[in-house]
Enzyme design. Sequence first.
Site: not given
Ligand code: NAD
Length: 272
Positions: A69-70, A96, A166
């Site tokens: 858990d981050v 990430n 966010y």
């Molecule tokens: N997909 C997009 O369009 C987009 C755009 C801008 C930024 N981002 C950023 O990219 C990153 C990854 O996003 P994604 O789209 O792959 O999302 P996702 O939800 O598919 O992945 C995020 C991961 O973080 C994990 N997570 C959440 N809370 C956690 C915690 N407390 N401890 C450990 N793990 C935890 C989740 O289980 C998940 O596997 C994020 O920071 C997101 O804000 C994504």
Amino acid sequence: MAGRLNGKVAIVTGAGRDGNIGVAICEAFLREGAKAVIGTDFRQEEAAEISARMARLGVGGAFELVEQDVTSQADWARVADHATSAHGGIDVLVNNAGIAIHSGIEHSSLDDLRKVMAVNHDALFMGMKACLPALKDSVNRFPGGGSIINNLSMASYMPSGINIGYHTSKAAGRMLTLCAAVEFGPMKIRVNSVHPGLTMTPLIREGLADYVKLGRYETVEAAEASIAGLGALGVSSQPEDTAHAFVYLASDEARFVTGASIYHDGAIGQRY
Ligand SMILES: NC(=O)c1ccc[n+]([C@@H]2O[C@H](COP(=O)([O-])OP(=O)(O)OC[C@H]3O[C@@H](n4cnc5c(N)ncnc54)[C@H](O)[C@@H]3O)[C@@H](O)[C@H]2O)c1
């Protein structure tokens, strides 16, 4: 074969969900010759599938998905200790993991805001602090030194009336990145951020579905087309595309790059 990350040890948070950016970064790092990639996530349901996918790459580097858990300092201490004892150090930290709660101030509770800040902002601080002692040693192995890459978002520079936690957390993450870049530069640790635009992952699909529920769009497809259309390129990104930016910042090619923001957003920010 010479890879751009040959011999490096990396931690990548949020890598426990197939199809997401964290998994794509782990895969790209292994393809580029990383010695070990420690993916972490509190989700472990897809651990076997993700590990099998990495094994199929047929590259030499080790991959493991560690439960974390981050938002827990104890978990960060455990992960940093593990990287050092099992793999000999930490060269790259990718913060990430991220979450979103889609609502504005009127319909958010303070608890909602704190939950999002804890994962998207506070965890970056905890991760950088826990991994700092090991990252300091990276320069003894690689001329580019240690590399911290915070995955932020176009949300860090664009306001939103329906996503308060966010956008606020991602904007704060940008200043945290800059401050860390200034502090850690003399230690030969580079700190940069990547700001993805619309990248088609589980998180974004859920987010677009929320927008549909809020009545902002008719369908998820309409939401994707509309948001992607705000960018100069007019299309959404795939996680594999986004991962390339992380490879560059993790590599010694970026040895003179710190405090930088890579806007991986198809120029969506040009509208603001
Ligand atoms: N997909 C997009 O369009 C987009 C755009 C801008 C930024 N981002 C950023 O990219 C990153 C990854 O996003 P994604 O789209 O792959 O999302 P996702 O939800 O598919 O992945 C995020 C991961 O973080 C994990 N997570 C959440 N809370 C956690 C915690 N407390 N401890 C450990 N793990 C935890 C989740 O289980 C998940 O596997 C994020 O920071 C997101 O804000 C994504």
